[in-house]
Write an enzyme that holds these catalytic residues in place. Structure first.
Site, PDB file in Angstrom:
ATOM      1  N   CYS A 113      37.996  57.507  39.131  1.00  0.00           N
ATOM      2  CA  CYS A 113      36.777  56.714  38.933  1.00  0.00           C
ATOM      3  C   CYS A 113      35.865  56.758  40.150  1.00  0.00           C
ATOM      4  O   CYS A 113      34.680  56.441  40.045  1.00  0.00           O
ATOM      5  CB  CYS A 113      37.149  55.274  38.602  1.00  0.00           C
ATOM      6  SG  CYS A 113      38.245  55.186  37.189  1.00  0.00           S
ATOM      7  N   HIS A 257      31.314  50.993  39.280  1.00  0.00           N
ATOM      8  CA  HIS A 257      32.028  51.741  38.247  1.00  0.00           C
ATOM      9  C   HIS A 257      32.352  50.768  37.113  1.00  0.00           C
ATOM     10  O   HIS A 257      32.785  49.646  37.362  1.00  0.00           O
ATOM     11  CB  HIS A 257      33.313  52.325  38.841  1.00  0.00           C
ATOM     12  CG  HIS A 257      34.317  52.707  37.811  1.00  0.00           C
ATOM     13  ND1 HIS A 257      34.022  53.581  36.785  1.00  0.00           N
ATOM     14  CD2 HIS A 257      35.610  52.316  37.606  1.00  0.00           C
ATOM     15  CE1 HIS A 257      35.092  53.708  36.019  1.00  0.00           C
ATOM     16  NE2 HIS A 257      36.062  52.948  36.488  1.00  0.00           N
ATOM     17  N   ASN A 287      35.111  52.559  29.513  1.00  0.00           N
ATOM     18  CA  ASN A 287      35.299  53.108  30.857  1.00  0.00           C
ATOM     19  C   ASN A 287      35.244  54.635  30.759  1.00  0.00           C
ATOM     20  O   ASN A 287      36.128  55.250  30.173  1.00  0.00           O
ATOM     21  CB  ASN A 287      36.664  52.631  31.369  1.00  0.00           C
ATOM     22  CG  ASN A 287      36.990  53.141  32.760  1.00  0.00           C
ATOM     23  OD1 ASN A 287      36.398  54.105  33.241  1.00  0.00           O
ATOM     24  ND2 ASN A 287      37.949  52.505  33.401  1.00  0.00           N
TER      25      ASN A 287
HETATM   26  N1  ACO Z   1      45.177  44.915  21.641  1.00  0.00           N
HETATM   27  C1  ACO Z   1      45.950  43.834  21.421  1.00  0.00           C
HETATM   28  N2  ACO Z   1      46.936  43.476  22.253  1.00  0.00           N
HETATM   29  C2  ACO Z   1      47.147  44.228  23.332  1.00  0.00           C
HETATM   30  C3  ACO Z   1      46.383  45.362  23.613  1.00  0.00           C
HETATM   31  C4  ACO Z   1      45.367  45.704  22.712  1.00  0.00           C
HETATM   32  N3  ACO Z   1      44.575  46.774  22.889  1.00  0.00           N
HETATM   33  N4  ACO Z   1      46.833  45.906  24.757  1.00  0.00           N
HETATM   34  C5  ACO Z   1      47.841  45.136  25.194  1.00  0.00           C
HETATM   35  N5  ACO Z   1      48.038  44.131  24.331  1.00  0.00           N
HETATM   36  C6  ACO Z   1      49.026  43.076  24.390  1.00  0.00           C
HETATM   37  C7  ACO Z   1      50.200  43.408  25.275  1.00  0.00           C
HETATM   38  O1  ACO Z   1      51.121  44.180  24.580  1.00  0.00           O
HETATM   39  C8  ACO Z   1      50.725  42.040  25.617  1.00  0.00           C
HETATM   40  O2  ACO Z   1      51.485  41.573  24.555  1.00  0.00           O
HETATM   41  P1  ACO Z   1      52.837  40.735  24.823  1.00  0.00           P
HETATM   42  O3  ACO Z   1      52.377  39.512  25.570  1.00  0.00           O
HETATM   43  O4  ACO Z   1      53.329  40.455  23.460  1.00  0.00           O
HETATM   44  O5  ACO Z   1      53.716  41.628  25.644  1.00  0.00           O
HETATM   45  C9  ACO Z   1      49.476  41.188  25.632  1.00  0.00           C
HETATM   46  O6  ACO Z   1      48.439  41.930  24.978  1.00  0.00           O
HETATM   47  C10 ACO Z   1      49.005  40.837  27.030  1.00  0.00           C
HETATM   48  O7  ACO Z   1      49.047  41.984  27.805  1.00  0.00           O
HETATM   49  P2  ACO Z   1      48.684  41.908  29.298  1.00  0.00           P
HETATM   50  O8  ACO Z   1      48.834  43.268  29.910  1.00  0.00           O
HETATM   51  O9  ACO Z   1      49.375  40.761  29.930  1.00  0.00           O
HETATM   52  O10 ACO Z   1      47.145  41.578  29.167  1.00  0.00           O
HETATM   53  P3  ACO Z   1      46.169  41.191  30.294  1.00  0.00           P
HETATM   54  O11 ACO Z   1      45.608  39.873  29.987  1.00  0.00           O
HETATM   55  O12 ACO Z   1      46.710  41.460  31.649  1.00  0.00           O
HETATM   56  O13 ACO Z   1      45.032  42.265  30.042  1.00  0.00           O
HETATM   57  C11 ACO Z   1      44.157  44.335  30.848  1.00  0.00           C
HETATM   58  C12 ACO Z   1      45.283  43.663  30.112  1.00  0.00           C
HETATM   59  C13 ACO Z   1      42.868  44.162  30.084  1.00  0.00           C
HETATM   60  C14 ACO Z   1      44.459  45.821  30.981  1.00  0.00           C
HETATM   61  C15 ACO Z   1      44.086  43.644  32.224  1.00  0.00           C
HETATM   62  O14 ACO Z   1      45.295  43.750  32.919  1.00  0.00           O
HETATM   63  C16 ACO Z   1      43.003  44.187  33.054  1.00  0.00           C
HETATM   64  O15 ACO Z   1      41.855  43.845  32.888  1.00  0.00           O
HETATM   65  N6  ACO Z   1      43.363  45.074  34.010  1.00  0.00           N
HETATM   66  C17 ACO Z   1      42.438  45.812  34.776  1.00  0.00           C
HETATM   67  C18 ACO Z   1      42.664  47.208  34.470  1.00  0.00           C
HETATM   68  C19 ACO Z   1      41.472  47.888  33.882  1.00  0.00           C
HETATM   69  O16 ACO Z   1      40.567  47.328  33.351  1.00  0.00           O
HETATM   70  N7  ACO Z   1      41.521  49.176  34.037  1.00  0.00           N
HETATM   71  C20 ACO Z   1      40.465  49.986  33.621  1.00  0.00           C
HETATM   72  C21 ACO Z   1      40.806  51.359  33.952  1.00  0.00           C
HETATM   73  S1  ACO Z   1      41.167  51.572  35.630  1.00  0.00           S
HETATM   74  C22 ACO Z   1      39.753  51.676  36.445  1.00  0.00           C
HETATM   75  O17 ACO Z   1      38.790  52.200  35.979  1.00  0.00           O
HETATM   76  C23 ACO Z   1      39.691  51.126  37.796  1.00  0.00           C
END
Ligand code: ACO
Length: 330
Positions: A113, A257, A287
């Site tokens: 990124c 980004h 993204n």
């Molecule tokens: N739809 C529905 N449910 C989902 C999905 C989806 N697409 N993806 C995951 N889940 C579920 C998981 O399985 C989990 O279920 P469980 O509790 O039964 O195990 C639940 O949702 C919660 O998952 P978490 O990983 O705890 O969700 P969180 O609230 O942390 O959100 C996310 C996940 C959005 C990825 C978050 O961690 C985040 O914002 N991270 C930043 C990473 C990011 O945005 N990266 C982008 C790319 S990297 C970059 O460009 C820098």
């Protein structure tokens, strides 16, 4: 030493729009989950046969038109991507051929990124040192063909989109200039955001067994990415400000980004600026990795979010981990 300016910018995304509702048909997810967690409503995905270099060429043509630059004027191509059309060579030589450029230097850089800002920094050095007069820097990505579009891959599959953005760099005109660029990396986070296979570490690089295990799909430790991103973004933005004796009050727009709307909101809060000064278009594109900053820069310029002479900051964080910023007087 002379300075560098951005004299043209352009972007291109594939025609096909994939909405959150469409993803609901492919995996156990919901529009509500995706919007709440990421701010993404739709993204563009390529159709069969459309490659990263095709998107890059279309974006480059727009940047060249804005800059009034003909193919024969370009001295160097820097192509920022994680997803070159083929495993090798990089996509840059395909861009050279498709745009009808002279046999100038062309290379890919793979800094995830942060790659567009890394590329901008490289192009800036070539212009400053007089090694080049006109540099084409492209950020382009086809992420959709790497995704596991089923419930087991839903955490990644809903976040990523395809697209490209490009800039033309020329010697500064005494007013507009890239003031500074700042590049960083910390490899200890390799496995927090990575795609393992195909890998030159293995022989063969990819096997049926690896494919059955799903090791060709990107993996992310979302919480670790979030935790680091909200620290590194403000840090590298402040580095750009301090280096140039600027404060946030001097900045017309921060263009981060487009990783996740929640990351941008957390960064804005930590910096103490309103979201009106932090550009966001992630709802439309998801993204797009190396393409997200030049797409955002292009749209923000088209929307009149800043004017010639204004200060803007570009900032990135991503796999590696890598992070970077650029301070620009537009
Ligand atoms: N739809 C529905 N449910 C989902 C999905 C989806 N697409 N993806 C995951 N889940 C579920 C998981 O399985 C989990 O279920 P469980 O509790 O039964 O195990 C639940 O949702 C919660 O998952 P978490 O990983 O705890 O969700 P969180 O609230 O942390 O959100 C996310 C996940 C959005 C990825 C978050 O961690 C985040 O914002 N991270 C930043 C990473 C990011 O945005 N990266 C982008 C790319 S990297 C970059 O460009 C820098």
């Amino acid at each position: 030493m002379r300075q560098t300016m951005i004299s043209g910018v352009g972007y291109h995304v594939p025609k096909r729009v994939v909405t959150n509702r469409e993803l609901e048909q492919l995996m156990d997810t919901s529009d509500e989950w995706i919007v709440t967690r990421s701010g993404i409503r739709e993204r563009h995905w390529v159709e069969e046969g459309e490659g990263t270099s095709d998107l890059g060429v279309a974006a480059a043509q727009k940047a060249m038109t804005m800059a009034g630059v003909k193919p024969e004027a370009i001295d160097l191509v820097v192509f920022a991507t994680l997803t070159s059309d083929y495993f090798f060579p990089g996509s840059s030589a395909q861009v050279q051929e498709k745009l009808g450029l002279r046999n100038v230097g062309a290379f890919d850089i793979k800094a995830a990124c942060s790659a567009f800002i890394y590329g901008l920094s490289i192009g800036d050095q070539f212009i400053k040192t007089g090694q080049a007069e006109t540099v084409l820097v492209i950020g382009a990505e086809v992420q959709s063909t790497a995704l596991n579009v089923s419930t087991s891959g839903r955490d990644m599959a809903v976040l990523f989109g395809d697209g490209a953005g490009a800039v033309i760099l020329r010697p500064g005109d005494g007013r507009s200039a890239i003031l500074s660029t700042h590049l960083h990396a910390d490899g200890k986070h390799l496995k927090d955001l990575w795609c393992e296979v195909p890998a030159s570490r293995f022989n063969p690089r990819v096997s049926h067994e690896m494919l059955n295990e799903g090791r060709q799909y990107p993996l992310m430790n979302g919480r670790e990415v979030f935790r680091n991103a909200i620290v590194r973004f403000p840090e590298v933005i402040n580095e750009a400000l301090t280096t140039n004796g600027l404060t946030l009050d001097d900045i017309a727009l921060i263009i981060p980004h487009q990783a996740n709307l929640r990351i941008s909101q957390a960064v804005a809060k930590r910096l103490g600026v309103g979201m009106d000064r932090v550009f966001s278009n992630i709802h439309k594109y998801g993204n797009t990795t190396a393409a997200s900053i030049p797409i955002a820069l292009s749209e923000a310029w088209e929307e009149g979010r800043f004017s010639r002479g204004d200060h803007i900051i570009l900032a990135a964080f991503g796999a590696g981990f890598t992070w970077a910023s650029a301070a620009i007087r537009w």
